[in-house]
Design a protein around this motif. Structure first.
Motif, PDB file in Angstrom:
ATOM      1  N   LYS A 129      -5.080  -2.478  -3.232  1.00 37.12           N
ATOM      2  CA  LYS A 129      -6.139  -1.647  -2.639  1.00 37.12           C
ATOM      3  C   LYS A 129      -5.912  -0.161  -2.908  1.00 37.12           C
ATOM      4  CE  LYS A 129      -8.287  -4.901   0.006  1.00 37.12           C
ATOM      5  NZ  LYS A 129      -9.732  -5.156   0.107  1.00 37.12           N
ATOM      6  N   GLY A 130      -4.820   0.152  -3.641  1.00 36.46           N
ATOM      7  CA  GLY A 130      -4.518   1.545  -3.937  1.00 36.46           C
ATOM      8  C   GLY A 130      -3.966   2.307  -2.756  1.00 36.46           C
ATOM      9  N   LEU A 131      -3.329   1.595  -1.815  1.00 37.12           N
ATOM     10  CA  LEU A 131      -2.857   2.221  -0.578  1.00 37.12           C
ATOM     11  C   LEU A 131      -1.341   2.220  -0.436  1.00 37.12           C
ATOM     12  CD1 LEU A 131      -5.454   0.621   1.875  1.00 37.12           C
ATOM     13  CD2 LEU A 131      -5.401   2.998   1.133  1.00 37.12           C
ATOM     14  N   GLY A 132      -0.642   1.785  -1.480  1.00 36.63           N
ATOM     15  CA  GLY A 132       0.803   1.613  -1.375  1.00 36.63           C
ATOM     16  C   GLY A 132       1.541   2.821  -0.830  1.00 36.63           C
ATOM     17  N   GLU A 133       1.257   4.003  -1.373  1.00 33.79           N
ATOM     18  CA  GLU A 133       1.954   5.212  -0.934  1.00 33.79           C
ATOM     19  C   GLU A 133       1.513   5.647   0.467  1.00 33.79           C
ATOM     20  OE1 GLU A 133       4.518   7.029  -2.217  1.00 33.79           O
ATOM     21  OE2 GLU A 133       4.668   5.257  -3.502  1.00 33.79           O
ATOM     22  N   ASP A 134       0.211   5.511   0.751  1.00 34.93           N
ATOM     23  CA  ASP A 134      -0.329   5.955   2.045  1.00 34.93           C
ATOM     24  C   ASP A 134       0.269   5.177   3.217  1.00 34.93           C
ATOM     25  OD1 ASP A 134      -1.937   7.831   0.857  1.00 34.93           O
ATOM     26  OD2 ASP A 134      -3.687   6.542   0.762  1.00 34.93           O
ATOM     27  N   VAL A 135       0.587   3.909   2.991  1.00 36.08           N
ATOM     28  CA  VAL A 135       1.045   3.060   4.108  1.00 36.08           C
ATOM     29  C   VAL A 135       2.536   2.726   3.987  1.00 36.08           C
ATOM     30  CG1 VAL A 135      -1.254   2.100   4.467  1.00 36.08           C
ATOM     31  CG2 VAL A 135       0.323   0.923   2.919  1.00 36.08           C
ATOM     32  N   LYS A 136       3.255   3.598   3.316  1.00 36.41           N
ATOM     33  CA  LYS A 136       4.684   3.348   3.108  1.00 36.41           C
ATOM     34  C   LYS A 136       5.416   3.181   4.437  1.00 36.41           C
ATOM     35  CE  LYS A 136       7.954   4.851  -0.416  1.00 36.41           C
ATOM     36  NZ  LYS A 136       8.280   5.927  -1.376  1.00 36.41           N
ATOM     37  N   PHE A 137       5.099   4.058   5.411  1.00 38.63           N
ATOM     38  CA  PHE A 137       5.784   3.988   6.713  1.00 38.63           C
ATOM     39  C   PHE A 137       5.481   2.658   7.408  1.00 38.63           C
ATOM     40  CE2 PHE A 137       1.631   5.001   8.277  1.00 38.63           C
ATOM     41  CZ  PHE A 137       1.586   4.559   9.588  1.00 38.63           C
ATOM     42  N   TYR A 138       4.250   2.176   7.249  1.00 38.62           N
ATOM     43  CA  TYR A 138       3.821   0.916   7.874  1.00 38.62           C
ATOM     44  C   TYR A 138       4.564  -0.262   7.260  1.00 38.62           C
ATOM     45  CZ  TYR A 138       0.609  -3.132   8.157  1.00 38.62           C
ATOM     46  OH  TYR A 138       0.044  -4.380   8.305  1.00 38.62           O
ATOM     47  N   LEU A 139       4.739  -0.245   5.941  1.00 41.70           N
ATOM     48  CA  LEU A 139       5.425  -1.354   5.267  1.00 41.70           C
ATOM     49  C   LEU A 139       6.872  -1.494   5.724  1.00 41.70           C
ATOM     50  CD1 LEU A 139       4.044  -0.831   1.644  1.00 41.70           C
ATOM     51  CD2 LEU A 139       3.346  -2.574   3.298  1.00 41.70           C
ATOM     52  N   GLU A 140       7.456  -0.384   6.172  1.00 42.98           N
ATOM     53  CA  GLU A 140       8.835  -0.423   6.660  1.00 42.98           C
ATOM     54  C   GLU A 140       9.006  -1.380   7.835  1.00 42.98           C
ATOM     55  OE1 GLU A 140      11.857   1.536   5.872  1.00 42.98           O
ATOM     56  OE2 GLU A 140      10.755   1.470   3.974  1.00 42.98           O
ATOM     57  N   PHE A 141       7.918  -1.566   8.615  1.00 43.07           N
ATOM     58  CA  PHE A 141       8.001  -2.442   9.786  1.00 43.07           C
ATOM     59  C   PHE A 141       8.390  -3.868   9.399  1.00 43.07           C
ATOM     60  CE2 PHE A 141       4.272   0.190  11.723  1.00 43.07           C
ATOM     61  CZ  PHE A 141       5.133   1.264  11.912  1.00 43.07           C
ATOM     62  N   PHE A 142       8.147  -4.239   8.134  1.00 42.51           N
ATOM     63  CA  PHE A 142       8.278  -5.641   7.736  1.00 42.51           C
ATOM     64  C   PHE A 142       9.517  -5.909   6.865  1.00 42.51           C
ATOM     65  CE2 PHE A 142       3.928  -4.426   8.448  1.00 42.51           C
ATOM     66  CZ  PHE A 142       3.500  -5.383   9.347  1.00 42.51           C
TER      67      PHE A 142
END
Length: 460
Positions: free
Chosen positions: A406-419
């Motif tokens: 979706k082209g959001l990898g960098e924008d949601v980097k902090f969110y991905l850390e949760f997993f």
């Protein structure tokens, strides 16, 4: 004694009690507007007859006895519609009084606040032999003076109903050991797609108003909370001017762990709504019907379920409706409306779960099956979508891949850390309290909110 709906037509005091005849009480009320079951103060014989006053608990007629209380005559003459007064007097039975056969005979009266001439007409005033009808002010004009418009019986009932609805949903979840949390509304990245967000200056960098508490609901799952919900503000920077859209609303969101599929999420939502609407119906069902002309139908379990493709096939077969090219992966507004007629016809039900949307139309954090179909749903009530829910993708590598798509990898980097450090399978949904209220009472979204927000409305 506790107030009941029937007591609203008797005398109700600020102390939330009902006074029997012969009781002397001090009551603080607002003078009721002529034209809505009220009387203009006037001298009739030896008394000033029939001033109707009200507070949040109900209405009351006061009658000033001129001979016994001559000092009150001048005060009564100063009172204008919507002025606020406090009065002390004797509660008396009077068979000629329409409001429960009870009136207050004041011995003391204090004018707390005198109201100027009202700038809006809150209710239509029917024509009489001597006067023409007076039309109700347009909704946008009433919104300009929302605090005055909110004084009507219908608007105050609306928010009693809304309070009851939200409290019942909260009550249901607390009994199921859910934890209520409160998440930030200032966030470092867009909640869902990167579009339709309000950007704000945050010291030396940019921040956004949260589109939903989605990221932090899922953080709570990674934190081991297992079952959470939140009631709070949601912001959408959508330039929409429909009867159901607003740029800020109150969301009711839920997330819980150790589910087997998104159908577990559908099940708990159906249970919550069935319980909450049952509570509202028991307490306010008759008053809703009387005030808004809407019959509240408490749903039965289970709610009907259909895939999006099956629904479009049914709508084409029965209504000749075919969505435009490229729109079959999502539910169109017209299909939403037709689905209400369809579900009533086939299931005698007002609710409909729709599943199997296109991955292009769903958020990146929705889990997908082996065929790439998002494991989620929309819930439609009375032909309007009220919920998007899903099982979430909790596996880090897959979630990261879907965000990158979706082209959001960098924008949601902090969110991905949760997993990255272990997260259980989980799912949830979000629904709008204001839209629920709108559908429950048959209103426009502007009327269903305490204060409406849109691209061209920031005041009051």
């Amino acid at each position: 004694k506790p107030i009941t709906p029937a007591d609203d037509m008797a005398i109700s005091c600020k102390q939330h009690c009902v006074c029997p005849p012969g009781t002397k009480r001090k009551c603080t009320h607002r003078n009721q507007v002529p034209g809505s079951n009220a009387f203009v103060p006037s001298v009739v014989g030896l008394i000033i007859a029939g001033e109707v006053i009200k507070d949040i608990t109900g209405k009351l007629q006061i009658t000033v006895e001129k001979e016994k209380c001559p000092a009150l005559v001048d005060d009564i003459a100063r009172i204008t519609p919507d002025s606020v007064i406090s009065c002390t007097g004797l509660v008396a039975e009077n068979e000629y009084v329409k409001m429960g056969g009870i009136e207050l005979l004041p011995t003391e009266l204090e004018i707390e606040s005198v109201a100027d001439a009202l700038p809006i007409i809150r209710k239509e005033i029917p024509a009489t032999k001597k006067k023409q009808a007076v039309e109700r002010s347009a909704i946008d004009q009433r919104l300009n003076y929302r605090w005055i418009d909110l004084r009507t019986d219908e608007n105050q009932l609306l928010f009693k109903v809304q309070s009851c609805l939200v409290n019942a949903m909260r009550e249901y979840l607390l009994k199921k050991d859910f934890i209520e949390i409160h998440t930030p509304k200032l966030i470092g990245a867009a909640s869902e797609s990167g579009a339709d967000v309000f950007e704000v200056e945050y010291f030396d960098r940019k921040a956004y108003l949260a589109q939903s508490p989605q990221f932090y609901k899922q953080m709570a799952m990674a934190a081991g909370f297992e079952r959470i919900f939140e009631v709070g503000p949601v912001f959408r920077a959508e330039k929409s001017f429909t009867s159901k859209h607003t740029t800020e609303f109150t969301g009711f969101d839920l997330e819980f762990s150790y589910i087997e599929s998104y159908r577990d999420v559908m099940q708990i939502e159906a249970e919550i709504l069935t319980y909450a609407l049952g509570v509202v119906n028991e307490k306010y069902g008759e008053r809703i019907k009387e005030a808004f002309g809407i019959e509240l139908i408490v749903p039965t379990l289970p709610f009907p379920v259909i895939t999006l493709a099956e629904l479009y096939d049914a709508l084409e077969k029965e209504y000749g409706y075919v969505p435009a090219e490229g729109e079959r992966g999502d539910l169109t507004t017209e299909a939403e409306k037709l689905s209400f007629d369809w579900v009533k016809k086939h299931y005698n039900h007002e609710f409909l779960f729709i599943t199997d949307y296109s991955a292009e139309k769903r958020a990146f954090y929705h889990m997908r099956d082996e065929n790439g179909v998002p494991q989620g749903y929309d819930l439609i009530w009375r032909g309007v979508e009220i919920t998007t829910g899903a099982q979430r993708e909790h596996r880090y590598e897959i979630l990261k891949k879907q965000a990158d798509e979706k082209g959001l990898g960098e924008d949601v980097k902090f969110y991905l850390e949760f997993f990255k450090y272990g997260c259980p399978p989980h799912g949830g949904f979000g629904l709008g309290v204001d839209r629920l209220t709108m559908l429950l009472l048959g209103l426009n979204i502007k009327e269903a909110m305490f204060l409406f927000r849109s691209p061209d409305r920031l005041n009051p």
